[in-house]
Design an enzyme around this catalytic site. Structure first.
Site, short mmCIF file in Angstrom:
data_model
loop_
_atom_site.label_atom_id
_atom_site.label_comp_id
_atom_site.label_asym_id
_atom_site.label_seq_id
_atom_site.Cartn_x
_atom_site.Cartn_y
_atom_site.Cartn_z
CG HIS A 187 -14.23 -71.48 -84.18
ND1 HIS A 187 -14.19 -72.38 -83.19
CD2 HIS A 187 -13.12 -71.37 -84.43
CE1 HIS A 187 -12.99 -72.79 -82.98
NE2 HIS A 187 -12.32 -72.16 -83.52
CB CYS B 152 -8.99 -68.92 -80.02
SG CYS B 152 -7.76 -70.15 -80.47
CD GLU C 199 -10.10 -75.97 -82.44
OE1 GLU C 199 -11.47 -75.93 -81.95
OE2 GLU C 199 -9.20 -75.64 -82.02
CG ASP D 162 -18.78 -78.33 -95.64
OD1 ASP D 162 -17.74 -77.89 -95.38
OD2 ASP D 162 -19.06 -78.87 -96.80
CG HIS D 163 -17.98 -74.53 -97.26
ND1 HIS D 163 -17.51 -75.75 -97.28
CD2 HIS D 163 -17.04 -74.11 -98.27
CE1 HIS D 163 -16.49 -76.10 -97.94
NE2 HIS D 163 -15.77 -74.93 -98.59
CG HIS E 201 -9.89 -68.65 -86.04
ND1 HIS E 201 -10.38 -68.09 -84.93
CD2 HIS E 201 -9.58 -69.86 -85.61
CE1 HIS E 201 -10.34 -68.98 -83.98
NE2 HIS E 201 -9.80 -70.06 -84.54
CG HIS F 191 -10.15 -74.56 -86.99
ND1 HIS F 191 -8.72 -74.51 -87.00
CD2 HIS F 191 -10.66 -73.97 -85.96
CE1 HIS F 191 -8.41 -73.84 -85.77
NE2 HIS F 191 -9.60 -73.46 -85.14
#
Lengths: 143, 143, 143, 143, 143, 143
Positions: free
Chosen positions: C23, C42, C131, C84-85, C48, C50
């Site tokens: 994100h 951020c 997160e 996801d991914h 980047h 998580h």
């Protein structure tokens, strides 16, 4: 490891798997009372259980496309389908003649995976098995 | 909680305990195959096991010397001695007429502790029980 | 909760799921420098990522065969396959007009699951999203 | 929480902080032997210590740029600088007239943060303090 | 290790660090479909992310004042500032000609720290890098 | 480890123990200000504390009834009773002439257990001691 990161076996990849199983620690030629004296509450006749965690250590080969996906399949086929949601004494053939202690579970899984990966590009290193989050057994200093 | 930290029930004390146990999820009036269809691998006939974690929430009274030591004794006497290193279906009287699911284990322990602390300076709030580190059930929003 | 464990909604079942995603926190009408001043690292332009953890809280109905299996399917279909991914800003439609902060991710997943379970025997309670292992957001005091 | 996710206070943000400190549990008007009888090894005269974990729960306001950065500063200034790497009985003014038990530490930090955030866009909800990974105290059902 | 604790290199000090980053696993000379076949969801074109954990192992010298403070500075300067809140493929020079897999991330960080500590009283041993809490890679059996 | 699982020392058993203690890092021949410059907040005069975790690695002998029960007793008698709920500088004889750093704590416990198990069927391998969940020291690559 002085040559690391230059030689090919420098990196160990580790992946964790879970299985939930029952077991009982008891010597078959002893009475329940004798087993209680030796193994304490772990000898409870109807068994008890744990969430086991299995860590597998491998070296990857030089093929950039070789990935942990293959490891997952090997561990599922050769270990988890036999151990997960099973009674280790009653449902598997591995603990007929030895105790399903965490040390012996680690040795058994080590042997299963060593054989399963003998024809694989993955080079098997060893395993670590946790019986609780405070008790584990390992078969290599790299895992 | 607007009045916190001034009113006496502001603080909840939580303490965690572990027990290792076996269980089987199956309806007694169904066949093994029917139970397999409903409960999957959790219906394995010889049972399987978990490291359960129990979190107990209480309010402490105003006596500065009242401590969690008493809570340990109550939980040991009223819960752990019945559940730890046992087969929940076979070794306890609590799951004769209901499944030893994590929800029902939480309800059972809640009832045991509510009664055990009815005459205690500790005010019982509720419990949370983990079956694995990803699945739990709680009987109060404060635990 | 005084009536617990007698009334049917006494027990909350919680299950955890993981997803790995990218994100970026930035307001689209600001420059990179302005976003850096507001959001710090951020706001890094290429994003980047998580390992997010999602905890879902539900009440189970009275059917003894109703199990968490159904919950897994709902969460997979309505949440994980979208998150996801993925890059949350670029690959999903949910963060066009709001930041993919952990609070907004929790609100988005709450809305998705509330709708998905509106016709289900499972009664949806809320979610918690981590997160990092130190930062999370929840949409109910029961999760 | 039926209106969630529509009303503005639907989401609770939680962040964790650590501090390492010493403490001693003892009543000043009792002898060492009497304190030993009441508090056990926690009354050891030279004190002992813990890695405490602090979880802070807040509601964020409507400003999309309001972020947890501000929370970090408030917690550092109003809590951690007084508690981290300190002896709670000897180095802080908070435990002159009450025990530095985990419950009282939670109440003290709750009061410090409630005051610190009274003029902040962050709405303070409550705290949870862990003394060990098995023992904690919370001042709100949302943390 | 039979001579331990007598010889000077007996003790390994280990410290953990975190970084959040994005990455994409894909071979640049393959199509998206081919990469999907090889790497699965890890090849998602816009990338995805992880909370990585880095464990660094060192031997401390004989100076009693030599402390982990120096290690923190070295890791911050030589690793974290390049990796934290970055897209590993796009924002760093390290993965131009090799995949940002967890094995290669470990090798890259090993090389960076080996060089950084070559003139330091700290003797570098190796690293372990976690991509998720179930997958890691290590460059020494001591970490 | 190529011969594993055939040779008897293949398996390492590891068990974890906790102790809560205070310590202070300071050189006795320096002023408080000098110690502050060297050790930072770890030199705070009244000390601070940690929840330490101790992992002990042993090889079990060939007797199937030899179990970790004996290890628990040895660790309790030779380590925990001296370290748990103590001030390491003031309440133990071990840190008169060296700092109670995590490295020295590991070396001290290693020596205590090596001697304690010299006449035991358990073969001592080494220890790992955590001061926080991010900082530890080990005396063997197998722990």
């Amino acid at each position: 490891m002085t040559a690391c990161p230059d030689h090919p076996s420098c990196v160990t990849l580790l992946r964790d798997y879970d299985f939930a199983a029952s077991h009982r620690l008891a010597l078959l030629d002893r009475t329940d009372d004798e087993n209680l004296a030796i193994f304490g509450k772990c000898s409870s006749p109807n068994g008890h259980g744990h969430n086991y965690r299995l860590r597998v250590a491998v070296e990857l080969g030089d093929d950039p496309a070789a990935r942990s996906v293959d490891l997952d399949r090997i561990v599922e086929t050769h270990v988890l389908k036999h151990f997960d949601h099973k009674h280790l004494n009653l449902d598997t053939p591995f603990f007929m003649d030895r105790l399903p202690s965490v040390e012996n579970i680690a040795l058994t899984i080590h042997a299963l995976l060593a054989e399963a990966m003998s024809g694989s590009p993955l080079k098997f290193v060893g395993v670590r098995v946790w019986e609780t989050d405070r008790t584990s057994a390992s078969t290599s200093e790299r895992v």
